[in-house]
Design a protein around this motif. Structure first.
Motif, short mmCIF file in Angstrom:
data_model
loop_
_atom_site.label_atom_id
_atom_site.label_comp_id
_atom_site.label_asym_id
_atom_site.label_seq_id
_atom_site.Cartn_x
_atom_site.Cartn_y
_atom_site.Cartn_z
N GLN A 116 0.83 -1.20 0.00
CA GLN A 116 0.00 0.00 0.00
C GLN A 116 0.87 1.26 0.00
N ALA A 117 1.90 1.26 0.84
CA ALA A 117 2.79 2.42 0.94
C ALA A 117 3.56 2.65 -0.36
N SER A 118 4.05 1.58 -0.95
CA SER A 118 4.83 1.68 -2.18
C SER A 118 4.00 2.25 -3.33
N LYS A 119 2.77 1.76 -3.46
CA LYS A 119 1.88 2.26 -4.52
C LYS A 119 1.59 3.74 -4.33
N ALA A 120 1.34 4.15 -3.08
CA ALA A 120 1.05 5.55 -2.79
C ALA A 120 2.27 6.42 -3.09
N TRP A 121 3.45 5.97 -2.68
CA TRP A 121 4.68 6.73 -2.92
C TRP A 121 4.90 6.93 -4.42
N LYS A 122 4.82 5.86 -5.20
CA LYS A 122 5.09 5.93 -6.63
C LYS A 122 4.04 6.79 -7.35
N ARG A 123 2.81 6.70 -6.91
CA ARG A 123 1.74 7.49 -7.53
C ARG A 123 1.93 8.98 -7.26
N ARG A 124 2.27 9.30 -6.03
CA ARG A 124 2.35 10.71 -5.63
C ARG A 124 3.64 11.39 -6.06
N GLU A 125 4.74 10.64 -6.18
CA GLU A 125 5.99 11.28 -6.57
C GLU A 125 5.92 11.77 -8.01
N LYS A 126 5.03 11.20 -8.81
CA LYS A 126 4.86 11.66 -10.19
C LYS A 126 4.20 13.04 -10.25
N ARG A 127 3.56 13.45 -9.15
CA ARG A 127 2.85 14.73 -9.13
C ARG A 127 3.73 15.88 -8.65
N VAL A 128 4.93 15.59 -8.19
CA VAL A 128 5.78 16.63 -7.62
C VAL A 128 6.12 17.69 -8.66
N ASP A 129 5.93 18.94 -8.29
CA ASP A 129 6.25 20.08 -9.15
C ASP A 129 7.44 20.80 -8.54
N LEU A 130 8.61 20.61 -9.11
CA LEU A 130 9.83 21.21 -8.56
C LEU A 130 9.84 22.73 -8.71
N GLU A 131 8.95 23.27 -9.55
CA GLU A 131 8.86 24.71 -9.73
C GLU A 131 7.90 25.34 -8.73
N ASN A 132 7.15 24.53 -8.02
CA ASN A 132 6.18 25.03 -7.04
C ASN A 132 6.32 24.16 -5.78
N LEU A 133 7.41 24.40 -5.07
CA LEU A 133 7.82 23.49 -4.01
C LEU A 133 8.06 24.23 -2.69
N VAL A 134 7.63 23.59 -1.60
CA VAL A 134 7.97 24.04 -0.25
C VAL A 134 8.60 22.85 0.46
N VAL A 135 9.78 23.05 1.03
CA VAL A 135 10.40 21.96 1.78
C VAL A 135 10.44 22.33 3.25
N ILE A 136 10.06 21.38 4.09
CA ILE A 136 9.94 21.63 5.53
C ILE A 136 10.81 20.64 6.30
N TYR A 137 11.56 21.19 7.24
CA TYR A 137 12.34 20.35 8.14
C TYR A 137 11.86 20.62 9.56
N MET A 138 11.33 19.58 10.20
CA MET A 138 10.89 19.71 11.58
C MET A 138 11.90 19.04 12.50
N GLN A 139 12.25 19.73 13.55
CA GLN A 139 13.20 19.18 14.52
C GLN A 139 12.69 17.85 15.07
N THR A 140 13.61 16.92 15.26
CA THR A 140 13.29 15.61 15.83
C THR A 140 14.35 15.29 16.90
N PRO A 141 14.19 14.20 17.61
CA PRO A 141 15.22 13.83 18.60
C PRO A 141 16.58 13.55 17.98
N TYR A 142 16.62 13.37 16.65
CA TYR A 142 17.87 13.02 15.97
C TYR A 142 18.52 14.22 15.27
#
Length: 208
Positions: A116-142
């Motif tokens: 289920q996860a693999s199908k969702a990942w492959k389906r959604r990565e095709k929709r990525v628009d590198l020209e309209n992108l926001v990247v977020i980094y949230m602090q974690t314990p690591y």
């Protein structure tokens, strides 16, 4: 009667989401995040998932490696299941065709199976628009200072770092938007409150 009620409730939900999304002009934005924040934002405002990073978590160094090489991963990355794990959720290993030595480990925490996860990942990565992108980094314990520096130097125009000022103080990084948050909980386990963090981050304002 039950079917009519379900349809009515779904119609209501779509209407509420549409009202909440008013003011967001860039509705086709691709939000890449190291955990569930991006996916929860999409769902909160009824937007289409234009990112593969939905319902999952990627540890800091792997996440930044993914962003540093995102075009290579999107252009033909191979996702395989990791079997030698004690996690309760599916775990995947993402390889770039050009770099099979440095994979990215992905924890699919909100999926019932790797298939289920693999199908969702492959389906959604095709929709990525590198020209309209926001990247977020949230602090974690690591999180490390090196992670923050590497993230801040990425070439993306819109980069957001969300952090707990009680643990990370005197941060001075150019190239990224720094947002302090009170939404973190560190003990007994790491968690964060989306409703509060969403108000603090004000991501809607960056999508007008």
């Amino acid at each position: 009667m039950i079917l009519m009620r379900v349809r009515f409730e779904k119609g209501q939900e779509r209407m509420f989401n549409w009202v909440k999304s008013i003011g967001i002009k860039k509705k086709d934005v691709s939000i890449i995040s190291n955990n569930c924040f991006g996916g929860m934002f999409y769902k909160r405002y009824g937007l289409k998932f234009k990112s593969p990073t939905i319902g999952l978590a990627i540890r800091s160094s792997d996440y930044i490696h993914y962003l540093e090489n995102i075009e290579k991963f999107l252009g033909g990355g191979e996702l395989e299941q990791k079997f030698d794990t004690n996690e309760k959720w599916p775990v995947g290993i993402l390889h770039s065709q050009e770099d099979i030595v440095t994979p990215v480990t992905i924890h699919f925490q909100h999926y019932e199976s790797f298939e289920q996860a693999s199908k969702a990942w492959k389906r959604r990565e095709k929709r990525v628009d590198l020209e309209n992108l926001v990247v977020i980094y949230m602090q974690t314990p690591y999180t490390t200072q090196d992670d923050l520096k590497r993230f801040a130097t990425l070439s993306f125009k819109r980069k957001i770092i969300i952090y707990d000022p009680t643990l990370l103080s005197n941060i001075q990084l150019e190239g990224a938007i720094l947002i302090q948050s009170k939404a973190f909980t560190w003990k007994p386990a790491f968690s964060w409150d989306f409703a509060l963090m969403n108000k603090e981050v004000k991501l809607k304002d960056y999508l007008k």
